[in-house]
Design a protein around this motif. Sequence first.
Motif, PDB file in Angstrom:
ATOM      1  N   ILE A 194      32.846  40.490  39.404  1.00  0.00           N
ATOM      2  CA  ILE A 194      32.458  39.445  40.348  1.00  0.00           C
ATOM      3  C   ILE A 194      32.795  39.952  41.745  1.00  0.00           C
ATOM      4  N   SER A 195      31.773  40.346  42.477  1.00  0.00           N
ATOM      5  CA  SER A 195      31.962  40.769  43.863  1.00  0.00           C
ATOM      6  C   SER A 195      31.823  39.560  44.768  1.00  0.00           C
ATOM      7  N   GLY A 196      32.408  39.635  45.963  1.00  0.00           N
ATOM      8  CA  GLY A 196      32.298  38.491  46.857  1.00  0.00           C
ATOM      9  C   GLY A 196      32.994  38.690  48.188  1.00  0.00           C
ATOM     10  N   ILE A 197      32.878  37.661  49.004  1.00  0.00           N
ATOM     11  CA  ILE A 197      33.535  37.603  50.319  1.00  0.00           C
ATOM     12  C   ILE A 197      34.414  36.362  50.299  1.00  0.00           C
ATOM     13  N   TYR A 198      35.709  36.549  50.599  1.00  0.00           N
ATOM     14  CA  TYR A 198      36.696  35.491  50.393  1.00  0.00           C
ATOM     15  C   TYR A 198      37.468  35.188  51.671  1.00  0.00           C
ATOM     16  N   ALA A 199      38.076  33.987  51.677  1.00  0.00           N
ATOM     17  CA  ALA A 199      38.808  33.503  52.849  1.00  0.00           C
ATOM     18  C   ALA A 199      39.974  32.637  52.380  1.00  0.00           C
ATOM     19  N   PRO A 200      40.935  32.362  53.256  1.00  0.00           N
ATOM     20  CA  PRO A 200      41.936  31.345  52.916  1.00  0.00           C
ATOM     21  C   PRO A 200      41.251  30.005  52.656  1.00  0.00           C
ATOM     22  N   PHE A 201      41.879  29.156  51.842  1.00  0.00           N
ATOM     23  CA  PHE A 201      41.287  27.849  51.536  1.00  0.00           C
ATOM     24  C   PHE A 201      40.833  27.133  52.804  1.00  0.00           C
ATOM     25  N   SER A 202      41.716  27.094  53.804  1.00  0.00           N
ATOM     26  CA  SER A 202      41.429  26.307  54.997  1.00  0.00           C
ATOM     27  C   SER A 202      40.391  26.953  55.904  1.00  0.00           C
ATOM     28  N   ALA A 203      40.016  28.225  55.626  1.00  0.00           N
ATOM     29  CA  ALA A 203      39.041  28.914  56.472  1.00  0.00           C
ATOM     30  C   ALA A 203      37.679  29.037  55.808  1.00  0.00           C
ATOM     31  N   SER A 204      37.523  28.400  54.630  1.00  0.00           N
ATOM     32  CA  SER A 204      36.236  28.438  53.939  1.00  0.00           C
ATOM     33  C   SER A 204      35.572  27.067  54.030  1.00  0.00           C
TER      34      SER A 204
ATOM     35  N   MET B  39      42.873  36.026  45.639  1.00  0.00           N
ATOM     36  CA  MET B  39      44.242  35.540  45.707  1.00  0.00           C
ATOM     37  C   MET B  39      44.986  36.090  46.910  1.00  0.00           C
ATOM     38  N   ARG B  40      44.665  37.330  47.318  1.00  0.00           N
ATOM     39  CA  ARG B  40      45.345  37.896  48.484  1.00  0.00           C
ATOM     40  C   ARG B  40      45.028  37.092  49.746  1.00  0.00           C
ATOM     41  N   CYS B  41      43.837  36.495  49.780  1.00  0.00           N
ATOM     42  CA  CYS B  41      43.466  35.674  50.943  1.00  0.00           C
ATOM     43  C   CYS B  41      44.232  34.353  50.981  1.00  0.00           C
ATOM     44  N   GLN B  42      44.721  33.911  49.836  1.00  0.00           N
ATOM     45  CA  GLN B  42      45.501  32.671  49.810  1.00  0.00           C
ATOM     46  C   GLN B  42      46.968  32.940  50.149  1.00  0.00           C
ATOM     47  N   GLU B  43      47.404  34.175  49.963  1.00  0.00           N
ATOM     48  CA  GLU B  43      48.795  34.536  50.262  1.00  0.00           C
ATOM     49  C   GLU B  43      48.994  34.996  51.695  1.00  0.00           C
ATOM     50  N   GLN B  44      47.927  35.558  52.296  1.00  0.00           N
ATOM     51  CA  GLN B  44      47.990  36.060  53.668  1.00  0.00           C
ATOM     52  C   GLN B  44      46.812  35.471  54.445  1.00  0.00           C
ATOM     53  N   PRO B  45      46.963  35.255  55.745  1.00  0.00           N
ATOM     54  CA  PRO B  45      45.822  34.774  56.551  1.00  0.00           C
ATOM     55  C   PRO B  45      44.856  35.918  56.854  1.00  0.00           C
TER      56      PRO B  45
ATOM     57  N   LEU C 259      42.034  48.073  50.485  1.00  0.00           N
ATOM     58  CA  LEU C 259      42.778  47.954  49.226  1.00  0.00           C
ATOM     59  C   LEU C 259      41.822  48.339  48.102  1.00  0.00           C
ATOM     60  N   THR C 260      42.040  49.509  47.513  1.00  0.00           N
ATOM     61  CA  THR C 260      41.116  50.057  46.524  1.00  0.00           C
ATOM     62  C   THR C 260      41.529  49.668  45.110  1.00  0.00           C
ATOM     63  N   GLY C 261      40.569  49.164  44.334  1.00  0.00           N
ATOM     64  CA  GLY C 261      40.808  48.893  42.913  1.00  0.00           C
ATOM     65  C   GLY C 261      42.030  48.031  42.669  1.00  0.00           C
ATOM     66  N   THR C 262      42.993  48.545  41.919  1.00  0.00           N
ATOM     67  CA  THR C 262      44.181  47.770  41.559  1.00  0.00           C
ATOM     68  C   THR C 262      45.082  47.463  42.749  1.00  0.00           C
ATOM     69  N   ASP C 263      44.879  48.116  43.890  1.00  0.00           N
ATOM     70  CA  ASP C 263      45.673  47.785  45.084  1.00  0.00           C
ATOM     71  C   ASP C 263      45.496  46.324  45.469  1.00  0.00           C
ATOM     72  N   GLN C 264      44.284  45.784  45.238  1.00  0.00           N
ATOM     73  CA  GLN C 264      44.018  44.406  45.647  1.00  0.00           C
ATOM     74  C   GLN C 264      44.673  43.384  44.713  1.00  0.00           C
ATOM     75  N   ARG C 265      45.280  43.851  43.638  1.00  0.00           N
ATOM     76  CA  ARG C 265      46.001  42.939  42.741  1.00  0.00           C
ATOM     77  C   ARG C 265      47.488  42.869  43.078  1.00  0.00           C
ATOM     78  N   VAL C 266      47.904  43.608  44.093  1.00  0.00           N
ATOM     79  CA  VAL C 266      49.326  43.722  44.419  1.00  0.00           C
ATOM     80  C   VAL C 266      49.619  42.965  45.709  1.00  0.00           C
TER      81      VAL C 266
END
Length: 361
Positions: free
Chosen positions: A283-293, A257-263, A214-221
């Motif tokens: 802010i760059s980073g590595i993200y996970a669903p709430f329950s997987a962090s 936010m995409r990680c909270q909407e999808q597993p 998901l490039t750039g603004t794709d990750q906001r959708v």
Amino acid sequence: MNLKHIAAAKRLLAHWSPTRLDHLLEESEIKMSRALEYIMPNNIKVTSVQLSLRAEASFKECISMIVDHLNEAVGEGSQLIVFPEYIGLLPLLSSPTLFDLCYQFSEDLLNREEQAIQDGLRFYSKYLAQPLLESYCRFFSLLAIKSSIYILAGTNIVKTREGLVNRAFLFDPDGNIILQQDKLHLSPQEKLCGLIAGKEIVTAQTKLCRVSVLTGTDQRVFEAASAAHLRGAQLLLCPSAFCSSHSSDYFQSCAFMRCQEQPVFAVSSWLTGDFMDLPFRAISGIYAPFSASKMGNGVIVQTERPSGNACLTARIDLERLGQDPDLYISDLNPIVEEMARKEYGLARQTQVVQQTDEEES
């Protein structure tokens, strides 16, 4: 465009020719990883690279900028590294003449000078697009072979029959391109340039898991991440560039936010720094669903300096994506706690109106 710019383009392509890149990488000390020899779904290591650009970097500085972060990631046991969006245009910084041309192009974009913008794009398409793409693919293919890890090589502006597209490339440890993804949701500046939007989400099966970009603004959708998940993606690779927003809320609306909407897990990498007289923060980073962090906040690791270089490597546990969500995660989730605190605070401020005996009857 005049003869001066054409001559500068030819000099640039001579510096960045596949032959010279081969020779340079042979002389470079590139660490070789063995992390892909033994893979466990609960111990996948991925890396996010945040790059802070500056004007007029030399040829060797541009190469070193990539190789140094790659070596750092390999040294930390990474199996997949994600570079930021537009990294394929990095060679333009090594030519003072072409950098000045890029600076003028950015001014034309800000002022919406459509004729000047089209002239610049025609120059790029005629003299630079195809040779730069060949050098870009050769360079990252050799890096993937020498380091023996997966490399999401950011994106490059690619000339197609329909027009110019912003395309991401994923290289496997054998140097093959296993995924190409055109950006779906273009920024206002990309639309002004007449770039062509992609038509579909593509996924690729790696030794680690199935991935999507998901490039750039794709990750906001929401729909983009949902489509990737429905196609089996467990890991979203999110190269991005040049965000003028300084709000942390903006970045929370992206890969996090995409990680909270999808597993799914997500690796977000940004270009940043003071560039073209404009301060870009990210802010760059590595993200996970709430329950997987580990901390229950959806953040595995993220950058502390929004304008500096960073190379973040962390472990993700794919097995946790298949587990049922923890119904009591709100007891230890600081984000939910903060929301609850605000709601309880509003409740305490609400006056309770006592009923009279007549109203009760």
